[in-house]
Scaffold this motif. Structure first.
Motif, PDB file in Angstrom:
ATOM      1  N   ILE A 133     -43.905  30.817 100.347  1.00  0.00           N
ATOM      2  CA  ILE A 133     -43.436  29.652 101.117  1.00  0.00           C
ATOM      3  C   ILE A 133     -43.647  28.338 100.358  1.00  0.00           C
ATOM      4  O   ILE A 133     -42.783  27.478 100.343  1.00  0.00           O
ATOM      5  N   VAL A 134     -44.776  28.232  99.657  1.00  0.00           N
ATOM      6  CA  VAL A 134     -45.040  26.970  98.938  1.00  0.00           C
ATOM      7  C   VAL A 134     -44.159  26.846  97.683  1.00  0.00           C
ATOM      8  O   VAL A 134     -43.452  25.839  97.525  1.00  0.00           O
ATOM      9  N   PRO A 135     -44.148  27.887  96.772  1.00  0.00           N
ATOM     10  CA  PRO A 135     -43.273  27.737  95.589  1.00  0.00           C
ATOM     11  C   PRO A 135     -41.793  27.577  95.930  1.00  0.00           C
ATOM     12  O   PRO A 135     -41.096  26.770  95.302  1.00  0.00           O
ATOM     13  N   VAL A 136     -41.305  28.322  96.957  1.00  0.00           N
ATOM     14  CA  VAL A 136     -39.878  28.228  97.313  1.00  0.00           C
ATOM     15  C   VAL A 136     -39.542  26.800  97.733  1.00  0.00           C
ATOM     16  O   VAL A 136     -38.537  26.229  97.330  1.00  0.00           O
ATOM     17  N   SER A 137     -40.439  26.200  98.520  1.00  0.00           N
ATOM     18  CA  SER A 137     -40.134  24.853  98.995  1.00  0.00           C
ATOM     19  C   SER A 137     -40.090  23.848  97.849  1.00  0.00           C
ATOM     20  O   SER A 137     -39.296  22.913  97.871  1.00  0.00           O
ATOM     21  N   SER A 138     -40.914  24.066  96.822  1.00  0.00           N
ATOM     22  CA  SER A 138     -40.870  23.122  95.699  1.00  0.00           C
ATOM     23  C   SER A 138     -39.583  23.300  94.887  1.00  0.00           C
ATOM     24  O   SER A 138     -39.039  22.335  94.357  1.00  0.00           O
ATOM     25  N   VAL A 139     -39.072  24.554  94.833  1.00  0.00           N
ATOM     26  CA  VAL A 139     -37.790  24.794  94.140  1.00  0.00           C
ATOM     27  C   VAL A 139     -36.656  24.097  94.907  1.00  0.00           C
ATOM     28  O   VAL A 139     -35.804  23.439  94.310  1.00  0.00           O
ATOM     29  N   VAL A 140     -36.686  24.213  96.230  1.00  0.00           N
ATOM     30  CA  VAL A 140     -35.616  23.635  97.053  1.00  0.00           C
ATOM     31  C   VAL A 140     -35.525  22.125  96.842  1.00  0.00           C
ATOM     32  O   VAL A 140     -34.431  21.559  96.764  1.00  0.00           O
ATOM     33  N   LEU A 141     -36.690  21.498  96.708  1.00  0.00           N
ATOM     34  CA  LEU A 141     -36.683  20.039  96.516  1.00  0.00           C
ATOM     35  C   LEU A 141     -36.008  19.635  95.212  1.00  0.00           C
ATOM     36  O   LEU A 141     -35.539  18.508  95.071  1.00  0.00           O
ATOM     37  N   LYS A 142     -35.977  20.552  94.242  1.00  0.00           N
ATOM     38  CA  LYS A 142     -35.380  20.216  92.934  1.00  0.00           C
ATOM     39  C   LYS A 142     -33.878  20.492  92.890  1.00  0.00           C
ATOM     40  O   LYS A 142     -33.225  20.226  91.888  1.00  0.00           O
ATOM     41  N   MET A 143     -33.318  21.057  93.973  1.00  0.00           N
ATOM     42  CA  MET A 143     -31.887  21.391  93.961  1.00  0.00           C
ATOM     43  C   MET A 143     -31.037  20.133  94.152  1.00  0.00           C
ATOM     44  O   MET A 143     -31.113  19.489  95.201  1.00  0.00           O
ATOM     45  N   GLY A 144     -30.255  19.797  93.137  1.00  0.00           N
ATOM     46  CA  GLY A 144     -29.360  18.637  93.237  1.00  0.00           C
ATOM     47  C   GLY A 144     -27.929  19.113  93.386  1.00  0.00           C
ATOM     48  O   GLY A 144     -27.677  20.323  93.469  1.00  0.00           O
ATOM     49  N   PRO A 145     -26.959  18.199  93.395  1.00  0.00           N
ATOM     50  CA  PRO A 145     -25.560  18.610  93.569  1.00  0.00           C
ATOM     51  C   PRO A 145     -25.048  19.523  92.458  1.00  0.00           C
ATOM     52  O   PRO A 145     -24.222  20.403  92.725  1.00  0.00           O
ATOM     53  N   LEU A 146     -25.554  19.329  91.215  1.00  0.00           N
ATOM     54  CA  LEU A 146     -25.069  20.192  90.126  1.00  0.00           C
ATOM     55  C   LEU A 146     -25.502  21.645  90.371  1.00  0.00           C
ATOM     56  O   LEU A 146     -24.722  22.583  90.178  1.00  0.00           O
ATOM     57  N   GLU A 147     -26.758  21.808  90.820  1.00  0.00           N
ATOM     58  CA  GLU A 147     -27.252  23.161  91.103  1.00  0.00           C
ATOM     59  C   GLU A 147     -26.452  23.773  92.261  1.00  0.00           C
ATOM     60  O   GLU A 147     -26.105  24.955  92.239  1.00  0.00           O
ATOM     61  N   MET A 148     -26.181  22.931  93.273  1.00  0.00           N
ATOM     62  CA  MET A 148     -25.413  23.426  94.428  1.00  0.00           C
ATOM     63  C   MET A 148     -23.995  23.814  93.989  1.00  0.00           C
ATOM     64  O   MET A 148     -23.448  24.819  94.455  1.00  0.00           O
ATOM     65  N   SER A 149     -23.418  23.005  93.077  1.00  0.00           N
ATOM     66  CA  SER A 149     -22.079  23.341  92.568  1.00  0.00           C
ATOM     67  C   SER A 149     -22.125  24.680  91.856  1.00  0.00           C
ATOM     68  O   SER A 149     -21.226  25.515  92.028  1.00  0.00           O
ATOM     69  N   ALA A 150     -23.196  24.873  91.046  1.00  0.00           N
ATOM     70  CA  ALA A 150     -23.317  26.128  90.289  1.00  0.00           C
ATOM     71  C   ALA A 150     -23.391  27.314  91.252  1.00  0.00           C
ATOM     72  O   ALA A 150     -22.740  28.344  91.027  1.00  0.00           O
ATOM     73  N   VAL A 151     -24.152  27.163  92.340  1.00  0.00           N
ATOM     74  CA  VAL A 151     -24.254  28.243  93.331  1.00  0.00           C
ATOM     75  C   VAL A 151     -22.886  28.500  93.965  1.00  0.00           C
ATOM     76  O   VAL A 151     -22.447  29.648  94.120  1.00  0.00           O
ATOM     77  N   ALA A 152     -22.183  27.405  94.321  1.00  0.00           N
ATOM     78  CA  ALA A 152     -20.878  27.558  94.968  1.00  0.00           C
ATOM     79  C   ALA A 152     -19.865  28.196  94.014  1.00  0.00           C
ATOM     80  O   ALA A 152     -19.059  29.040  94.420  1.00  0.00           O
ATOM     81  N   ILE A 153     -19.939  27.812  92.727  1.00  0.00           N
ATOM     82  CA  ILE A 153     -19.000  28.399  91.745  1.00  0.00           C
ATOM     83  C   ILE A 153     -19.301  29.892  91.582  1.00  0.00           C
ATOM     84  O   ILE A 153     -18.395  30.718  91.476  1.00  0.00           O
ATOM     85  N   TRP A 154     -20.580  30.229  91.622  1.00  0.00           N
ATOM     86  CA  TRP A 154     -20.965  31.644  91.574  1.00  0.00           C
ATOM     87  C   TRP A 154     -20.316  32.380  92.751  1.00  0.00           C
ATOM     88  O   TRP A 154     -19.789  33.485  92.614  1.00  0.00           O
ATOM     89  N   GLY A 155     -20.357  31.752  93.918  1.00  0.00           N
ATOM     90  CA  GLY A 155     -19.718  32.336  95.101  1.00  0.00           C
ATOM     91  C   GLY A 155     -18.221  32.498  94.900  1.00  0.00           C
ATOM     92  O   GLY A 155     -17.619  33.477  95.330  1.00  0.00           O
ATOM     93  N   MET A 156     -17.611  31.538  94.169  1.00  0.00           N
ATOM     94  CA  MET A 156     -16.164  31.603  93.942  1.00  0.00           C
ATOM     95  C   MET A 156     -15.753  32.786  93.076  1.00  0.00           C
ATOM     96  O   MET A 156     -14.614  33.240  93.138  1.00  0.00           O
ATOM     97  N   LEU A 157     -16.709  33.263  92.257  1.00  0.00           N
ATOM     98  CA  LEU A 157     -16.377  34.414  91.410  1.00  0.00           C
ATOM     99  C   LEU A 157     -15.982  35.624  92.252  1.00  0.00           C
ATOM    100  O   LEU A 157     -15.298  36.526  91.798  1.00  0.00           O
ATOM    101  N   LEU A 158     -16.471  35.592  93.509  1.00  0.00           N
ATOM    102  CA  LEU A 158     -16.125  36.682  94.420  1.00  0.00           C
ATOM    103  C   LEU A 158     -14.619  36.760  94.633  1.00  0.00           C
ATOM    104  O   LEU A 158     -14.073  37.830  94.876  1.00  0.00           O
ATOM    105  N   LEU A 159     -13.944  35.605  94.505  1.00  0.00           N
ATOM    106  CA  LEU A 159     -12.501  35.594  94.719  1.00  0.00           C
ATOM    107  C   LEU A 159     -11.809  36.584  93.784  1.00  0.00           C
ATOM    108  O   LEU A 159     -10.893  37.280  94.184  1.00  0.00           O
ATOM    109  N   GLY A 160     -12.291  36.619  92.533  1.00  0.00           N
ATOM    110  CA  GLY A 160     -11.702  37.544  91.560  1.00  0.00           C
ATOM    111  C   GLY A 160     -11.923  38.987  91.959  1.00  0.00           C
ATOM    112  O   GLY A 160     -11.035  39.833  91.855  1.00  0.00           O
ATOM    113  N   SER A 161     -13.143  39.266  92.477  1.00  0.00           N
ATOM    114  CA  SER A 161     -13.451  40.654  92.797  1.00  0.00           C
ATOM    115  C   SER A 161     -12.827  41.100  94.117  1.00  0.00           C
ATOM    116  O   SER A 161     -12.849  42.273  94.447  1.00  0.00           O
TER     117      SER A 161
END
Lengths: 505, 154
Positions: free
Chosen positions: A133-161
């Motif tokens: 719970i403690v380490p995860v919360s510190s990771v979440v605080l470091k998530m910026g828009p670029l990281e969120m974009s990277a996650v969303a783009i990863w999700g978009m790869l599903l479109l191909g599959s």
């Protein structure tokens, strides 16, 4: 990592008061029922019962609400398997293989798989939460828009599959979904594609659009069928076969672990959550499976991947809420409201000062997940009878329930109109071999991708070197590249093995 | 290529592509008319252009070459398509009329028509089921959701 004194105190809290446990089973049943109703979101179910918790003590109140959360998380999967209606956006990937399994007469197994994967995923996520719970919360605080974009783009790869037989048609369906997902006012305040319709300013209502594309379009095309399952013998409801689905789930620990890990991490990111985690887990499982080509036609691994991820997202969302006091979505916002009603503020100070209560909430969630196994079993057994209803009653009933559900979202005709438009579009797309699932995924990701790309652009001023300052985003992109590379490598190996087998035979 | 080969055109698929292509093009023009700034077009413009290129890529799939001796594929009975069209029309009518004539009347009307289209020939069963299911939905959903349904009879 684990404060044993607080653990002891948490167990004492839970065992000293019997009233806290009285609310678990009613909470689970409410959650299951509401989650299975199209259009009734987890948030709405929890919001309806929030005022009731004002008259309870703090711990029973939170246990009651989290029981609804747990029940509704699985409840959404039941209509996803039986009717191709994702009760919530987190059950979208469950429809990909769950519904084809149901149509093949494997509805018992599919429901058993979904229940077992949900329970195991939920349990595993709370075990992870207990330690992380403690380490995860510190990771979440470091998530910026670029990281969120990277996650969303990863999700978009599903479109191909999800492209099915024709890659261009699959990509077109996905791009259409992405574009439709950006209609309305973007984060920079520009209004596009609304055609002057005021309710489109907030974008196309996603849940009615999903119900139209996935469920109503299928039901309309089944207008000439007699039953959901053609073979009469396959329509039986059997505990034995539900249990065989259970056992089958245990044969794939890697898929469950992967789904749980993705669920906890993605679930802990505010605003992303289970609606993306189930897609990502499905996509990764499909990419890594030797029988990846059979995904989408009723492969049990697809159901396990989706369900283990969406149920474990609950643990991730709880981590963010408890550790940072940030609601990742509607459900955790309701939980924070319940905290506030009892004069408790979630966040770092809450964890520091009331570790015993945090552990008590986590332990009660273990119990909820185990009880979900029993309560959920009875629920899926009863829900399974839907396959025995003749289609001439089922089609009009489900269509009208979907219309009511889409109206229930905001109490305007925007939901039903969206549902109808997307039902017609979905029917036409299915008829000409377009994967509507790709459009649904695009619709879910469109505004997320655009919003985060835009914020990244605004922060970086268009300088690509900005990415070098964000090691988190680079790590996510590297993981994504690794995942694609491994897929290509395993696909090449598989083709080579098939060629060798052909030569030998 | 054999001289006796013929081209079969899938007009329905072409119509769908026309709808998708024109929707994407209209959206792109609308977005560009709103503003040409990067903050507006960063994602929409490249995605729309990719979508239009994909439409062009899929278009040849609407034309299929078949040899002259290949038997024509069995056409879907018109009655099936008529049922689908009828059900869609009933659904459109339900969505557009429910707030005007009341949820109870619109739902009952839709259920009667849809049950008939889906094959329920017994009028007593049809009317009884439609009435009972309408009441169940109105009172069931009415108890759960926080918004009132406009009603005429119930």
């Amino acid at each position: 990592m684990l404060d044993l004194a607080a653990v002891d105190s948490a167990l004492a809290l839970l065992t000293s008061s019997g009233t806290a446990w009285l609310f678990v089973i009613p909470g689970l049943l409410i959650g299951l029922f509401f989650g299975a109703m199209p259009g009734i979101s987890i948030t709405m179910a929890m919001a309806i019962f929030l005022p009731m918790t004002l008259y309870m003590d703090f711990l029973p109140a939170i246990i009651f609400l989290t029981s609804i959360y747990t029940g509704a998380g699985f409840g959404g999967s039941v209509p996803a398997v039986l009717m191709n209606i994702p009760g919530t956006s987190s059950a979208v990937a469950t429809t990909f293989d769950g519904y084809p399994m149901a149509r093949q007469g494997k509805h018992n197994e599919a429901l058993g798989l979904a229940l077992a994967a949900s329970v195991i995923g939920c349990l595993a996520s709370y075990v992870l939460l207990l330690f992380l719970i403690v380490p995860v919360s510190s990771v979440v605080l470091k998530m910026g828009p670029l990281e969120m974009s990277a996650v969303a783009i990863w999700g978009m790869l599903l479109l191909g599959s999800l492209s099915g037989n024709s890659l261009p048609r699959g990509l077109l369906a996905g791009v259409l979904g992405l574009l439709l997902g950006t209609i309305g006012m973007n984060t920079a305040g520009y209004v596009r594609g609304t055609m002057g319709v005021p309710w489109l300013l907030d974008g196309i209502p996603t849940i009615p659009a999903m119900m139209g594309l996935l469920a109503a379009s299928q039901l309309i095309s089944l207008v000439n069928a007699k039953y959901l399952i053609d073979d009469e013998a396959s329509r039986k409801i059997s505990f034995r076969r539900i249990f065989s689905g259970f056992r089958m789930t245990l044969q794939y620990p890697t898929i469950i672990l992967r789904g749980t890990f993705i669920g906890v991490i993605i679930g802990s990111i505010p605003g992303v959550g289970s609606s993306i985690s189930n897609l990502l887990s499905y996509s990764e499982t499909k990419r890594n499976a030797p029988d990846g080509a059979s995904f989408g036609t009723g492969n049990p691994k697809g159901v396990i991947a989706a369900e283990s991820a969406n149920s474990s997202s609950e643990g991730g969302a709880m981590a963010t809420m408890l550790a940072l006091g940030i609601p990742g979505g509607g459900a955790t916002a309701i939980l924070l409201a319940a905290f506030a009603m009892h004069n408790i503020v979630g966040g770092p100070s809450f964890i520091a000062n009331s570790k015993d209560v945090v552990y008590a909430i986590i332990f009660s969630n273990f119990a909820q997940a185990l009880l979900l196994l029993v309560v959920g079993l009875g629920f899926v057994y009863l829900a399974g009878y839907i396959v025995r209803v003749p289609m001439r009653f089922l089609i009009p009933s489900v269509l009208v329930v979907a219309v009511f559900g889409s109206y229930a979202i905001d109490g305007t005709a925007s939901g039903p109109i969206t549902l109808v438009v997307f039902s017609i579009l979905g029917w036409a797309m299915v008829r000409y071999g377009y994967p509507v699932a790709a459009t649904v995924v695009g619709l879910l990701l469109g505004s997320l991708v655009e919003g985060n790309l835009l914020r990244t652009w605004q922060i970086s001023g268009g300088d690509p070197a900005y990415a070098l300052e964000r090691p988190g985003a680079l790590l996510i992109l590297a993981l994504m590249a690794f995942s694609i590379g491994m897929t290509a490598w395993s696909a090449r190996r598989r083709r080579r093995a098939e060629r060798l087998a052909d030569v030998e035979s | 290529m054999n001289r006796s080969d013929r081209i079969v055109v899938n007009w329905g698929h072409i119509a769908l592509l026309a709808v998708i292509g024109s929707t994407i093009a209209a959206y792109l023009f609308d977005a560009r008319a709103t503003s040409l700034k990067v903050n507006n077009l960063l994602f929409v413009q490249p995605a729309a252009i990719a979508g239009l290129l994909l439409v062009l890529l899929v278009l040849p799939q609407c034309f299929r070459r078949v040899s002259a001796d290949e038997p024509a594929p069995e056409a879907e009975p018109l009655s099936h398509l008529a049922k689908v069209a009828g059900l869609m029309a009933a659904l459109v009518a339900l969505a557009l009329s429910m707030e005007r004539v009341g949820f109870d009347v619109a739902t009952f009307g839709f259920l009667v028509v849809a049950l008939r289209l889906c094959g329920e020939r017994n009028w007593i069963v049809n009317l009884g089921f439609s009435a009972a299911f309408t009441a169940l939905l109105i009172y069931g959903y009415g108890a759960i959701i926080p918004f009132p349904f406009p009603l005429t009879i119930l």
